[in-house]
Design a protein around this motif. Structure first.
Motif, PDB file in Angstrom:
ATOM      1  N   ASP A 153      68.100  13.204 -12.562  1.00 35.05           N
ATOM      2  CA  ASP A 153      68.283  12.007 -13.387  1.00 35.05           C
ATOM      3  C   ASP A 153      68.931  10.920 -12.528  1.00 35.05           C
ATOM      4  OD1 ASP A 153      71.059  12.582 -13.229  1.00 35.05           O
ATOM      5  OD2 ASP A 153      70.989  13.719 -15.098  1.00 35.05           O
ATOM      6  N   PRO A 154      68.979   9.685 -13.018  1.00 35.27           N
ATOM      7  CA  PRO A 154      69.557   8.606 -12.200  1.00 35.27           C
ATOM      8  C   PRO A 154      70.997   8.856 -11.784  1.00 35.27           C
ATOM      9  CG  PRO A 154      68.247   7.681 -13.978  1.00 35.27           C
ATOM     10  CD  PRO A 154      68.331   9.161 -14.239  1.00 35.27           C
ATOM     11  N   PHE A 167      70.216   1.590  -0.559  1.00 31.64           N
ATOM     12  CA  PHE A 167      69.302   1.578   0.599  1.00 31.64           C
ATOM     13  C   PHE A 167      67.947   2.171   0.235  1.00 31.64           C
ATOM     14  CE2 PHE A 167      67.416   4.026   4.100  1.00 31.64           C
ATOM     15  CZ  PHE A 167      67.162   3.003   5.008  1.00 31.64           C
ATOM     16  N   PHE A 168      67.957   3.272  -0.476  1.00 31.43           N
ATOM     17  CA  PHE A 168      66.711   3.959  -0.798  1.00 31.43           C
ATOM     18  C   PHE A 168      65.976   3.276  -1.955  1.00 31.43           C
ATOM     19  CE2 PHE A 168      69.140   7.610   1.032  1.00 31.43           C
ATOM     20  CZ  PHE A 168      68.265   7.912   2.068  1.00 31.43           C
ATOM     21  N   PHE A 169      64.677   3.526  -2.007  1.00 31.84           N
ATOM     22  CA  PHE A 169      63.886   3.240  -3.194  1.00 31.84           C
ATOM     23  C   PHE A 169      63.733   4.545  -3.967  1.00 31.84           C
ATOM     24  CE2 PHE A 169      62.868  -0.114  -0.238  1.00 31.84           C
ATOM     25  CZ  PHE A 169      62.773  -1.240  -1.048  1.00 31.84           C
ATOM     26  N   TYR A 170      63.132   4.449  -5.166  1.00 31.75           N
ATOM     27  CA  TYR A 170      63.052   5.629  -6.016  1.00 31.75           C
ATOM     28  C   TYR A 170      61.682   5.753  -6.671  1.00 31.75           C
ATOM     29  CZ  TYR A 170      67.907   5.563  -4.950  1.00 31.75           C
ATOM     30  OH  TYR A 170      69.078   5.544  -4.239  1.00 31.75           O
ATOM     31  N   THR A 171      61.247   7.006  -6.796  1.00 31.38           N
ATOM     32  CA  THR A 171      59.971   7.329  -7.432  1.00 31.38           C
ATOM     33  C   THR A 171      60.252   8.041  -8.749  1.00 31.38           C
ATOM     34  OG1 THR A 171      58.778   7.513  -5.328  1.00 31.38           O
ATOM     35  CG2 THR A 171      57.845   8.673  -7.222  1.00 31.38           C
ATOM     36  N   LEU A 172      59.699   7.496  -9.822  1.00 39.70           N
ATOM     37  CA  LEU A 172      59.844   8.105 -11.139  1.00 39.70           C
ATOM     38  C   LEU A 172      58.575   8.900 -11.438  1.00 39.70           C
ATOM     39  CD1 LEU A 172      61.285   8.521 -13.817  1.00 39.70           C
ATOM     40  CD2 LEU A 172      60.439   6.288 -14.569  1.00 39.70           C
ATOM     41  N   ASP A 173      58.722  10.220 -11.491  1.00 34.73           N
ATOM     42  CA  ASP A 173      57.611  11.118 -11.791  1.00 34.73           C
ATOM     43  C   ASP A 173      57.631  11.400 -13.289  1.00 34.73           C
ATOM     44  OD1 ASP A 173      55.960  13.417 -12.182  1.00 34.73           O
ATOM     45  OD2 ASP A 173      56.085  13.834 -10.043  1.00 34.73           O
ATOM     46  N   LEU A 174      56.610  10.922 -13.991  1.00 38.22           N
ATOM     47  CA  LEU A 174      56.611  11.033 -15.451  1.00 38.22           C
ATOM     48  C   LEU A 174      56.496  12.474 -15.918  1.00 38.22           C
ATOM     49  CD1 LEU A 174      54.460   7.949 -16.485  1.00 38.22           C
ATOM     50  CD2 LEU A 174      56.903   8.096 -15.942  1.00 38.22           C
ATOM     51  N   ALA A 175      55.805  13.318 -15.162  1.00 36.47           N
ATOM     52  CA  ALA A 175      55.685  14.726 -15.554  1.00 36.47           C
ATOM     53  C   ALA A 175      57.009  15.457 -15.464  1.00 36.47           C
ATOM     54  CB  ALA A 175      54.637  15.429 -14.696  1.00 36.47           C
ATOM     55  N   HIS A 176      57.956  14.920 -14.698  1.00 34.87           N
ATOM     56  CA  HIS A 176      59.274  15.538 -14.569  1.00 34.87           C
ATOM     57  C   HIS A 176      60.199  15.154 -15.723  1.00 34.87           C
ATOM     58  CE1 HIS A 176      58.771  15.995  -9.908  1.00 34.87           C
ATOM     59  NE2 HIS A 176      57.947  16.740 -10.604  1.00 34.87           N
ATOM     60  N   CYS A 177      59.771  14.198 -16.549  1.00 37.91           N
ATOM     61  CA  CYS A 177      60.578  13.778 -17.691  1.00 37.91           C
ATOM     62  C   CYS A 177      60.293  14.694 -18.881  1.00 37.91           C
ATOM     63  CB  CYS A 177      60.269  12.329 -18.052  1.00 37.91           C
ATOM     64  SG  CYS A 177      60.728  11.136 -16.777  1.00 37.91           S
ATOM     65  N   SER A 179      60.582  13.736 -22.126  1.00 40.61           N
ATOM     66  CA  SER A 179      60.109  13.002 -23.297  1.00 40.61           C
ATOM     67  C   SER A 179      59.747  11.589 -22.861  1.00 40.61           C
ATOM     68  CB  SER A 179      61.183  12.941 -24.388  1.00 40.61           C
ATOM     69  OG  SER A 179      62.286  12.163 -23.950  1.00 40.61           O
ATOM     70  N   THR A 180      58.985  10.905 -23.709  1.00 37.19           N
ATOM     71  CA  THR A 180      58.678   9.509 -23.401  1.00 37.19           C
ATOM     72  C   THR A 180      59.942   8.664 -23.469  1.00 37.19           C
ATOM     73  OG1 THR A 180      58.083   9.169 -25.730  1.00 37.19           O
ATOM     74  CG2 THR A 180      56.298   9.689 -24.195  1.00 37.19           C
ATOM     75  N   GLU A 181      60.886   9.041 -24.338  1.00 40.83           N
ATOM     76  CA  GLU A 181      62.157   8.317 -24.413  1.00 40.83           C
ATOM     77  C   GLU A 181      62.918   8.445 -23.099  1.00 40.83           C
ATOM     78  OE1 GLU A 181      60.568   9.079 -28.306  1.00 40.83           O
ATOM     79  OE2 GLU A 181      61.111  10.511 -26.726  1.00 40.83           O
ATOM     80  N   GLU A 182      62.856   9.629 -22.484  1.00 42.97           N
ATOM     81  CA  GLU A 182      63.537   9.811 -21.207  1.00 42.97           C
ATOM     82  C   GLU A 182      62.880   8.974 -20.118  1.00 42.97           C
ATOM     83  OE1 GLU A 182      65.612  13.603 -19.671  1.00 42.97           O
ATOM     84  OE2 GLU A 182      63.613  13.668 -18.769  1.00 42.97           O
ATOM     85  N   MET A 183      61.574   8.863 -20.145  1.00 45.52           N
ATOM     86  CA  MET A 183      60.888   7.992 -19.187  1.00 45.52           C
ATOM     87  C   MET A 183      61.457   6.578 -19.259  1.00 45.52           C
ATOM     88  SD  MET A 183      56.905   9.006 -19.806  1.00 45.52           S
ATOM     89  CE  MET A 183      56.369  10.728 -19.892  1.00 45.52           C
ATOM     90  N   GLU A 184      61.585   6.056 -20.481  1.00 43.52           N
ATOM     91  CA  GLU A 184      62.083   4.693 -20.663  1.00 43.52           C
ATOM     92  C   GLU A 184      63.547   4.576 -20.248  1.00 43.52           C
ATOM     93  OE1 GLU A 184      60.453   2.372 -24.098  1.00 43.52           O
ATOM     94  OE2 GLU A 184      59.973   4.396 -24.828  1.00 43.52           O
ATOM     95  N   THR A 185      64.348   5.591 -20.563  1.00 42.24           N
ATOM     96  CA  THR A 185      65.761   5.586 -20.178  1.00 42.24           C
ATOM     97  C   THR A 185      65.907   5.575 -18.662  1.00 42.24           C
ATOM     98  OG1 THR A 185      66.426   6.753 -22.189  1.00 42.24           O
ATOM     99  CG2 THR A 185      67.940   6.856 -20.319  1.00 42.24           C
ATOM    100  N   PHE A 186      65.157   6.436 -17.983  1.00 38.88           N
ATOM    101  CA  PHE A 186      65.219   6.484 -16.523  1.00 38.88           C
ATOM    102  C   PHE A 186      64.745   5.170 -15.918  1.00 38.88           C
ATOM    103  CE2 PHE A 186      64.954  11.394 -15.780  1.00 38.88           C
ATOM    104  CZ  PHE A 186      66.107  11.545 -16.543  1.00 38.88           C
ATOM    105  N   ARG A 188      64.997   2.206 -17.175  1.00 39.06           N
ATOM    106  CA  ARG A 188      66.053   1.198 -17.341  1.00 39.06           C
ATOM    107  C   ARG A 188      67.234   1.457 -16.413  1.00 39.06           C
ATOM    108  NH1 ARG A 188      64.931   2.038 -22.914  1.00 39.06           N
ATOM    109  NH2 ARG A 188      66.735   3.425 -23.045  1.00 39.06           N
ATOM    110  N   ALA A 189      67.563   2.732 -16.176  1.00 39.40           N
ATOM    111  CA  ALA A 189      68.794   3.082 -15.459  1.00 39.40           C
ATOM    112  C   ALA A 189      68.642   3.069 -13.941  1.00 39.40           C
ATOM    113  CB  ALA A 189      69.273   4.467 -15.902  1.00 39.40           C
ATOM    114  N   LEU A 190      67.421   3.268 -13.462  1.00 37.25           N
ATOM    115  CA  LEU A 190      67.239   3.455 -12.024  1.00 37.25           C
ATOM    116  C   LEU A 190      66.803   2.155 -11.363  1.00 37.25           C
ATOM    117  CD1 LEU A 190      67.428   5.927 -10.105  1.00 37.25           C
ATOM    118  CD2 LEU A 190      64.953   6.135 -10.310  1.00 37.25           C
TER     119      LEU A 190
END
Length: 262
Positions: A153-154, A167-177, A179-186, A188-190
């Motif tokens: 998580d973030p 310094f780093f960039f970040y990759t959000l993998d939707l299959a690792h979430c 719920s869809t709510e968690e996708m949106e939370t991540f 916003r937070a990352l």
């Protein structure tokens, strides 16, 4: 329109010219090239560059990650892991990739979280030093919530990167979430999200085709389009008919406004 890439693992065992022809033929922006696949299948850099230029494609690289652990308590495994990521960065630099995706390490023992954080921080400092020298962006991926993974998580990502968080960039993998709510939370937070990895999941089975799984990607795609981030279609397929790739591409084409028939 967001750029859509595809993982080279959807073409396992396929010659480079055919892979890149299919990527171009189906209206995709480019390929996320798994470095481990590149090395295992003995791809040639000159050939790769020739076809990428011919078809006008972009590249990202996914660093070697199989059998590796940047947070391993075993110093030999940890050193080998760092070196394989550095090797992936060097490959990315030579082929003109946009960035390199890196999996953070996992715990050797589930009770060793604090020790694992410290070991991972040391590995990431070395990777960042190489990334700076090569001027190659590195995008760390949030991992799935399975045994021994702890960068899920973030907040945990910020913990392990410490002063290198910006310094780093970040990759959000939707299959690792979860719920869809968690996708949106991540989302916003990352900060500094450089791309999305998109695939579906069926419970604990990750990276199934987009139309096959727990998530309704027909409903999700308008949200993803609004985020306006590059997307990489993930999965694994070693069939000569490229069945998983074809299913994903047909699904995206049917939705409209994602990729178009070429």
């Amino acid at each position: 329109m967001s750029k859509v890439f595809v993982s080279s693992t959807l073409f396992w065992g396929t010659p480079l010219p055919e892979t890149l022809r299919l990527v171009r033929q189906n209206g995709l922006a480019g390929l996320e090239l798994w470095a481990q696949q590149f090395f295992l299948e003995n791809f040639q850099e000159a050939e790769y560059l020739r076809y990428v230029e011919k078809y006008g494609l972009e590249s990202t690289v996914h660093a070697c990650s199989w059998d590796l652990n940047l947070a391993s308590a075993n110093a030999g495994i940890r050193e080998a892991s760092v070196q394989q990521v550095i090797r992936s960065l060097e490959l990315a630099s030579r082929i003109g990739a946009r960035e390199v995706t890196v999996h953070p390490g996992h715990m050797t023992m589930v009770c060793w979280r604090e020790e694992s954080v410290q070991l991972l921080q040391h590995s990431l400092r070395r990777i960042a030093a190489t990334a700076r020298s090569l001027q190659m962006p590195v995008s760390l991926e949030i991992m799935e919530k399975i045994k021994k993974e702890f960068v899920t998580d973030p907040a945990s990502m910020e913990e392990v990167t410490g002063p290198l968080f910006s310094f780093f960039f970040y990759t959000l993998d939707l299959a690792h979430c979860d719920s869809t709510e968690e996708m949106e939370t991540f989302h916003r937070a990352l900060p500094r999200i450089s791309k999305l990895h998109i695939s579906n999941r069926v419970g604990p089975q990750y990276h199934t085709p987009l139309p096959d799984g727990d998530y309704d990607f027909r409903a999700l795609l308008p949200l993803l389009k609004a985020w306006d981030l590059p997307m990489v279609v993930e999965g694994y397929d070693s069939t000569t008919a490229h069945e998983v790739f074809t299913k994903n591409i047909h699904f995206l084409q049917e939705q409209g406004g994602i990729i178009e028939h070429v």
